[in-house]
Design a protein around this motif. Sequence first.
Motif, PDB file in Angstrom:
ATOM      1  N   TRP A   1       0.830  -1.194   0.000  1.00 52.35           N
ATOM      2  CA  TRP A   1       0.000   0.000   0.000  1.00 52.35           C
ATOM      3  C   TRP A   1       0.874   1.257   0.000  1.00 52.35           C
ATOM      4  O   TRP A   1       0.591   2.225  -0.722  1.00 52.35           O
ATOM      5  CB  TRP A   1      -0.921  -0.001   1.227  1.00 52.35           C
ATOM      6  CG  TRP A   1      -1.978  -1.055   1.198  1.00 52.35           C
ATOM      7  CD1 TRP A   1      -1.804  -2.412   1.371  1.00 52.35           C
ATOM      8  CD2 TRP A   1      -3.378  -0.864   0.975  1.00 52.35           C
ATOM      9  NE1 TRP A   1      -3.012  -3.064   1.270  1.00 52.35           N
ATOM     10  CE2 TRP A   1      -3.992  -2.145   1.034  1.00 52.35           C
ATOM     11  CE3 TRP A   1      -4.174   0.249   0.748  1.00 52.35           C
ATOM     12  CZ2 TRP A   1      -5.359  -2.323   0.864  1.00 52.35           C
ATOM     13  CZ3 TRP A   1      -5.542   0.089   0.585  1.00 52.35           C
ATOM     14  CH2 TRP A   1      -6.120  -1.196   0.630  1.00 52.35           C
ATOM     15  N   ILE A   2       1.931   1.247   0.811  1.00 49.12           N
ATOM     16  CA  ILE A   2       2.818   2.399   0.906  1.00 49.12           C
ATOM     17  C   ILE A   2       3.511   2.653  -0.434  1.00 49.12           C
ATOM     18  O   ILE A   2       3.574   3.790  -0.919  1.00 49.12           O
ATOM     19  CB  ILE A   2       3.873   2.167   2.011  1.00 49.12           C
ATOM     20  CG1 ILE A   2       3.204   1.908   3.370  1.00 49.12           C
ATOM     21  CG2 ILE A   2       4.835   3.344   2.077  1.00 49.12           C
ATOM     22  CD1 ILE A   2       2.392   3.041   3.901  1.00 49.12           C
ATOM     23  N   ASP A   3       4.028   1.591  -1.040  1.00 48.39           N
ATOM     24  CA  ASP A   3       4.770   1.741  -2.296  1.00 48.39           C
ATOM     25  C   ASP A   3       3.852   2.180  -3.438  1.00 48.39           C
ATOM     26  O   ASP A   3       4.228   3.026  -4.263  1.00 48.39           O
ATOM     27  CB  ASP A   3       5.472   0.437  -2.651  1.00 48.39           C
ATOM     28  CG  ASP A   3       6.601   0.093  -1.688  1.00 48.39           C
ATOM     29  OD1 ASP A   3       7.019   0.981  -0.922  1.00 48.39           O
ATOM     30  OD2 ASP A   3       7.043  -1.080  -1.676  1.00 48.39           O
ATOM     31  N   LEU A   4       2.663   1.595  -3.496  1.00 44.77           N
ATOM     32  CA  LEU A   4       1.739   1.973  -4.557  1.00 44.77           C
ATOM     33  C   LEU A   4       1.268   3.418  -4.382  1.00 44.77           C
ATOM     34  O   LEU A   4       1.090   4.149  -5.366  1.00 44.77           O
ATOM     35  CB  LEU A   4       0.541   1.020  -4.568  1.00 44.77           C
ATOM     36  CG  LEU A   4      -0.370   1.107  -5.801  1.00 44.77           C
ATOM     37  CD1 LEU A   4       0.385   0.720  -7.060  1.00 44.77           C
ATOM     38  CD2 LEU A   4      -1.588   0.201  -5.620  1.00 44.77           C
ATOM     39  N   ALA A   5       1.078   3.824  -3.140  1.00 45.05           N
ATOM     40  CA  ALA A   5       0.682   5.212  -2.885  1.00 45.05           C
ATOM     41  C   ALA A   5       1.740   6.182  -3.391  1.00 45.05           C
ATOM     42  O   ALA A   5       1.428   7.182  -4.046  1.00 45.05           O
ATOM     43  CB  ALA A   5       0.437   5.417  -1.399  1.00 45.05           C
ATOM     44  N   ARG A   6       2.994   5.877  -3.109  1.00 50.55           N
ATOM     45  CA  ARG A   6       4.068   6.779  -3.559  1.00 50.55           C
ATOM     46  C   ARG A   6       4.119   6.853  -5.079  1.00 50.55           C
ATOM     47  O   ARG A   6       4.309   7.932  -5.656  1.00 50.55           O
ATOM     48  CB  ARG A   6       5.409   6.319  -2.994  1.00 50.55           C
ATOM     49  CG  ARG A   6       6.557   7.262  -3.350  1.00 50.55           C
ATOM     50  CD  ARG A   6       7.809   6.973  -2.564  1.00 50.55           C
ATOM     51  NE  ARG A   6       8.844   7.951  -2.852  1.00 50.55           N
ATOM     52  CZ  ARG A   6      10.000   8.030  -2.206  1.00 50.55           C
ATOM     53  NH1 ARG A   6      10.258   7.192  -1.222  1.00 50.55           N
ATOM     54  NH2 ARG A   6      10.896   8.938  -2.539  1.00 50.55           N
ATOM     55  N   ALA A   7       3.936   5.731  -5.726  1.00 44.73           N
ATOM     56  CA  ALA A   7       3.982   5.706  -7.184  1.00 44.73           C
ATOM     57  C   ALA A   7       2.844   6.499  -7.810  1.00 44.73           C
ATOM     58  O   ALA A   7       2.938   6.923  -8.971  1.00 44.73           O
ATOM     59  CB  ALA A   7       3.945   4.266  -7.679  1.00 44.73           C
ATOM     60  N   ASN A   8       1.759   6.719  -7.045  1.00 44.00           N
ATOM     61  CA  ASN A   8       0.585   7.411  -7.579  1.00 44.00           C
ATOM     62  C   ASN A   8       0.351   8.775  -6.933  1.00 44.00           C
ATOM     63  O   ASN A   8      -0.739   9.329  -7.031  1.00 44.00           O
ATOM     64  CB  ASN A   8      -0.659   6.535  -7.392  1.00 44.00           C
ATOM     65  CG  ASN A   8      -0.699   5.363  -8.348  1.00 44.00           C
ATOM     66  OD1 ASN A   8      -1.164   5.476  -9.467  1.00 44.00           O
ATOM     67  ND2 ASN A   8      -0.183   4.217  -7.894  1.00 44.00           N
ATOM     68  N   ASP A   9       1.397   9.326  -6.287  1.00 51.52           N
ATOM     69  CA  ASP A   9       1.298  10.646  -5.651  1.00 51.52           C
ATOM     70  C   ASP A   9       0.167  10.707  -4.633  1.00 51.52           C
ATOM     71  O   ASP A   9      -0.600  11.679  -4.580  1.00 51.52           O
ATOM     72  CB  ASP A   9       1.126  11.751  -6.696  1.00 51.52           C
ATOM     73  CG  ASP A   9       2.433  12.140  -7.357  1.00 51.52           C
ATOM     74  OD1 ASP A   9       3.496  11.814  -6.785  1.00 51.52           O
ATOM     75  OD2 ASP A   9       2.394  12.745  -8.438  1.00 51.52           O
ATOM     76  N   VAL A  10       0.053   9.667  -3.817  1.00 55.70           N
ATOM     77  CA  VAL A  10      -0.944   9.607  -2.748  1.00 55.70           C
ATOM     78  C   VAL A  10      -0.219   9.651  -1.403  1.00 55.70           C
ATOM     79  O   VAL A  10       0.761   8.930  -1.197  1.00 55.70           O
ATOM     80  CB  VAL A  10      -1.798   8.323  -2.848  1.00 55.70           C
ATOM     81  CG1 VAL A  10      -2.712   8.164  -1.638  1.00 55.70           C
ATOM     82  CG2 VAL A  10      -2.634   8.355  -4.137  1.00 55.70           C
ATOM     83  N   TYR A  11      -0.681  10.520  -0.511  1.00 58.40           N
ATOM     84  CA  TYR A  11      -0.107  10.606   0.834  1.00 58.40           C
ATOM     85  C   TYR A  11      -0.722   9.503   1.699  1.00 58.40           C
ATOM     86  O   TYR A  11      -1.842   9.040   1.443  1.00 58.40           O
ATOM     87  CB  TYR A  11      -0.390  11.977   1.444  1.00 58.40           C
ATOM     88  CG  TYR A  11       0.541  12.347   2.577  1.00 58.40           C
ATOM     89  CD1 TYR A  11       1.806  12.858   2.326  1.00 58.40           C
ATOM     90  CD2 TYR A  11       0.147  12.179   3.902  1.00 58.40           C
ATOM     91  CE1 TYR A  11       2.657  13.188   3.353  1.00 58.40           C
ATOM     92  CE2 TYR A  11       0.993  12.509   4.947  1.00 58.40           C
ATOM     93  CZ  TYR A  11       2.253  13.013   4.670  1.00 58.40           C
ATOM     94  OH  TYR A  11       3.103  13.339   5.706  1.00 58.40           O
ATOM     95  N   VAL A  12       0.029   9.078   2.739  1.00 57.61           N
ATOM     96  CA  VAL A  12      -0.430   8.015   3.630  1.00 57.61           C
ATOM     97  C   VAL A  12      -0.289   8.472   5.076  1.00 57.61           C
ATOM     98  O   VAL A  12       0.728   9.062   5.455  1.00 57.61           O
ATOM     99  CB  VAL A  12       0.376   6.713   3.424  1.00 57.61           C
ATOM    100  CG1 VAL A  12      -0.064   5.646   4.424  1.00 57.61           C
ATOM    101  CG2 VAL A  12       0.220   6.198   1.998  1.00 57.61           C
TER     102      VAL A  12
END
Length: 537
Positions: free
Chosen positions: A367-378
Amino acid sequence: MSRRPIFFPVCLLAAVTIGAAGIVAPRAGASDPVLIELLVEPRGSAADLGQPVPITPVDAAGGDGGLWLVDQAGRIATAGDAASLGDLAGVPLQRPVVAIAAATAGDGYWLAASDGGVFAFGSARFQGSMGGVALNAPVVGIAATPSGEGYWLVAADGGVFAFGDAPFLGSMGGVPLNRPVVGIVPTATGDGYWLVAADGGVFAFGDAPFLGADVTGSVDIVDLAPSPGGGGYWVALADGAVRSAGAAPVHDGDVPAGEVTAIVAADGGGYWLVGTGDRLPESGSSVFDGRMLVAHYGSPLSPALGLLGETGPEAAIDRIVARAADYEALGVPAVPTMEIITTIATSFPGADGDYSAPTDIAVLRPWIDLARANDVYVLLDLQPGRSDFLSQARLYEELLREPHVGLAIDPEWRMGPNQRPGQVIGSVGAAEVNAVTAWLDELTVSNGLPEKLFVIHQFTAAMVQDRPAIIDRPNLATTFHIDGFGTQAQKIAKFDQLHPVQPFDYGIKLFIDEDTRMFTPTEVLALDPRPDLVTHQ
């Protein structure tokens, strides 16, 4: 899932090695190091000054032979032949440092904090400040006069404050702006200055010529630097692109990865770009800075715990990106965000007896890696049961080293030694919150990370005890998040009761099923003050 009625008093449900590119910082629990890069990139005839000791710079100043870089804690790093003349490392600050200006002789500098405080080092003389004065907007920049006997401060609303021999030549204070001002740059004579705004707007005063502005881009402008002779200027974008105006020459160069925070002109021509190798989703080294965060809440482990458990990570990303787009369509830059319940309060003690179940990092990492790849904050949300917030935050240090990952604490689920989740509403004291933020602030600084979001959930006054004693850390965007479901009028009343005053930010939670006529994006944006973070559960 936390069912939070905001209109009843109690209603509970069951429950360092330095290299040419930067520093190599080992990631806890990982076999490969994480490269944290600091940018001091020359263009044109600007000399290669080498790599200074990495910090997360918010501004830079200097001349042909060297540069001073400063971070939000007031720490100085040097490049080239610039010598450190002192800094604010270890000094408690009311507000973060935002800017630096160099004395013309190259033997002194001033630091400015967002509350208008000014700190002088070397030959630079203190000429006054706005510290202790109520400001309409935070200070964002400082510029020195050629004599070194004065300086200007500029605030985000374009207000200008002159000290020493700096002449007041006009300002944008009281004039409606599309985006905040981000800096002030003097002319070589000291009889003029430019203000530059985040949208690329340039405002010229005194003998500063207006040479054009470009407000068509979607990436924030971060700084302006005049070309030699004053016949042109460069404006730097957060993504590393540079635009030339007037006689300022175009200098070719690859757009650097990461986040640019400053551009400094070299006396003999050319300029340096300064910044870091990491940037936040949707650009920017500050979490908010005119943006708002739009979040979905839940746990990957179960749909009963919120929206994030209803799908896999790819679909969850698509859903929150679409949600944020609803706010973008209304003209507000919105960063899609996922708040993941990382430790889950339980009704049973578990093996360690703390009534809290941690989620394995191996579950969270995709989830963390996919968020970074899609410009999503966590956001990693903690429900500690009978444990404490700092102990649980340390479990996820590996993930919190990521530039796009922040931390949320949920005092409702912080139990006393004889309490159980779901039977009472928990609480946290200021001392425990301050211990967490001190650790998180140091983690942010030591790993060269951009400002990190820290969220405190709250829906009753008693949930956060001694709240006025909570410290605002210079490298964190501390945000009080007002939770609870109800009618719109009840939610507004609770929001008015609990939302904090500056320097803290604030958020609100929307319950898709439990709220009576959930706020629309238009209605959220009409709230006064407008929330910085809106979360959907």
